[in-house]
Design an enzyme around this catalytic site. Structure first.
Site, PDB file in Angstrom:
ATOM      1  N   ASP A  71      77.159  26.181 -10.402  1.00  0.00           N
ATOM      2  CA  ASP A  71      78.178  27.215 -10.285  1.00  0.00           C
ATOM      3  C   ASP A  71      78.107  28.339 -11.199  1.00  0.00           C
ATOM      4  O   ASP A  71      77.346  28.085 -12.278  1.00  0.00           O
ATOM      5  CB  ASP A  71      79.385  26.953  -9.687  1.00  0.00           C
ATOM      6  N   ASP A  86      80.175  23.827 -14.360  1.00  0.00           N
ATOM      7  CA  ASP A  86      80.706  22.749 -14.278  1.00  0.00           C
ATOM      8  C   ASP A  86      80.710  22.145 -13.199  1.00  0.00           C
ATOM      9  O   ASP A  86      81.190  20.860 -12.930  1.00  0.00           O
ATOM     10  CB  ASP A  86      82.133  22.934 -14.853  1.00  0.00           C
ATOM     11  N   ASP A 132      80.159  28.852 -13.762  1.00  0.00           N
ATOM     12  CA  ASP A 132      80.252  28.509 -15.318  1.00  0.00           C
ATOM     13  C   ASP A 132      79.773  27.111 -15.524  1.00  0.00           C
ATOM     14  O   ASP A 132      79.871  26.328 -16.325  1.00  0.00           O
ATOM     15  CB  ASP A 132      81.905  28.426 -15.624  1.00  0.00           C
ATOM     16  N   SER A 182      84.658  30.492 -12.538  1.00  0.00           N
ATOM     17  CA  SER A 182      83.843  29.334 -11.748  1.00  0.00           C
ATOM     18  C   SER A 182      83.034  30.094 -10.713  1.00  0.00           C
ATOM     19  O   SER A 182      82.205  30.666 -11.004  1.00  0.00           O
ATOM     20  CB  SER A 182      84.988  28.457 -11.482  1.00  0.00           C
TER      21      SER A 182
END
Length: 446
Positions: A241, A245, A243, A102
């Site tokens: 960010d 999400d 990834d 992440s």
């Protein structure tokens, strides 16, 4: 049960060290694969990743694990976490895997697992897989070993899907948008989606080299995009960010718009149109008291869950809510996705600008946040929160804020940190409370 692998968001840690090695990834593939070998159909897993160097190693090991127990593997390459959730469901896969840490820097990595419905695994499923990691798995017979293939159209499928969340009449012509992809998983799909809808896109954080994910860019490091929005005279900045999400917005003045304001906008607009379900939204204990007061003024509730998008999602599904998220930028819009999706949330924000004719600074400042202060205390080992002196300091602080503010103290689920947050109308008092608690924790941690 006590967990050695799974934390608040899958398995995460330093890549190629500790629990997060190639050997562990192969075991996860075997254990998760065996757990989801249900029914007599040919079983399938979808595996995506972000742009970390260690992603190649983790992907290869996971493929070996899944195929060795008889699962076929579909690899997408770098894609946002919500895209893997989507493809897991659309491709009728038995399980989905996202390789990502992440918002962490490149040295870390992680494994996030999705069930066939596209939702993150339940505690029961994670615990079953955790137990299986310590057991020897039954391998497939030679003619039942799984096959692996890459698909080339995954990015296009995701772009089409997120564009479908907008009314066909919405166009972004005339908007100048800075899109910061954090050198992460959305480095191609996010700029493409906004461009296809007609916006002039200024892309940054779109040159991943395996080592630069979240480094000086993205939703957790905003100086670069704030300066770029002002320099380019852009209408809005979109910061994702690693990834994708999470979403943080930068208005045309270069000011930060956090998840609380984004939730306030999306939730209130849905309420006005009669499409908000549950009579409110779900946030976490970290969301600002100002958001709660704003929603109350519109006759809406704020349900607070524990920190972590899994806990938010659990509360949303239990209570029938369709909007939830975190101050840090996770936005879960269950009408469109089964997990947090920064790209979808960003499209909703930009569409609201178009439909309202308002500038970002006006549209996204729906309430004045109550003074809030968050500090982190790093500790090496043990549990400083169990120290009697620390507990006494915390008790004094709670008594001091009673009726005037809130105090939230919690361990990070992904790092050796204790987070201390306080909020209230008196900023000086909040600073004193947080500093006193942090000093106590630092003494106990040494």
């Amino acid at each position: 049960m006590e967990r050695s692998y799974f934390g608040t968001d899958g398995i995460r840690g330093r890549a190629n060290a500790g629990v997060l090695t190639a050997a562990t990834a192969m075991k996860v593939g075997q254990a998760a694969g065996r757990h989801f070998l249900r029914g007599d159909h040919r079983h399938r897993v979808v595996i995506g990743k972000d742009t970390r160097l260690s992603g190649y190693m983790m992907e290869t090991a996971l493929v070996a694990g899944f195929t060795s127990v008889g699962m076929d593997v579909v690899m997408t390459g770098p894609l946002p976490t919500p895209a893997i959730a989507l493809l897991t469901r659309e491709m009728r896969a038995d399980i989905g895997v996202m390789i990502s840490a992440s918002h962490n820097l490149f040295a870390d990595n992680g494994i996030k697992l999705f069930g066939p419905d596209g939702f993150k695994l339940s505690d029961e499923d994670e615990e079953a897989i955790e137990r299986a990691l310590g057991e020897e798995q039954q391998l497939a017979q030679g003619d039942q070993i799984g096959r692996a293939r890459r698909i080339d159209d995954a990015r296009g499928r995701y772009i089409h899907s997120i564009k479908q969340t907008l009314n066909d009449a919405v166009r972004l012509d005339g908007l100048r948008i800075v899109v910061d992809c954090a050198h992460g998983a959305a480095y191609t799909v996010a700029p493409s989606a906004f461009w296809e809808l007609g916006a002039e896109v200024i892309a940054m954080g779109v040159s991943p080299n395996g080592l630069n994910i979240n480094d000086g860019v993205g939703s957790t490091d905003l100086d670069a995009i704030k300066a770029r929005v002002v320099a380019e005279r852009a209408d809005i900045g979109i910061a994702l960010d690693g990834d994708a999400d999470r979403l943080i917005v930068i208005d045309e003045k270069g000011e930060t718009i956090d998840g609380d304001q984004i939730m306030a906008l999306i939730g209130s607009r849905l309420a006005d149109s009669g499409h908000l379900r549950g009579g409110g939204i779900v946030a976490t204990v970290m969301s600002n008291l100002g958001l709660e007061r704003f929603l109350a003024s519109k006759g809406l509730d704020l349900v607070r869950a524990k920190v972590g998008d899994r806990h938010v999602l659990e509360a949303m599904r239990k209570g029938g809510y369709n909007v939830g998220g975190e101050q840090s930028g996770h936005m879960i819009l269950l009408d469109h996705a089964t997990t947090g999706d920064g790209c979808i949330a960003a499209l909703q924000v930009v569409a609201a600008m178009v439909q309202s004719g308002k500038r970002a600074s006006e549209l996204l400042h729906l309430f004045d946040p109550v003074p809030q202060l968050l500090k982190n205390v790093v500790y090496a080992s043990g549990n400083p929160l169990a120290d009697p002196k620390v507990q006494a300091v915390i008790a004094d602080a709670e008594a001091r804020l009673k009726g005037k503010g809130r105090l939230v103290i919690r361990k990070s689920g992904t790092e050796p940190k204790i987070r201390v947050m306080a909020e209230g109308d008196d900023r000086d008092e909040i600073e004193q409370v947080v500093d006193t608690i942090c000093c106590g924790l630092q003494e106990a941690a040494n």
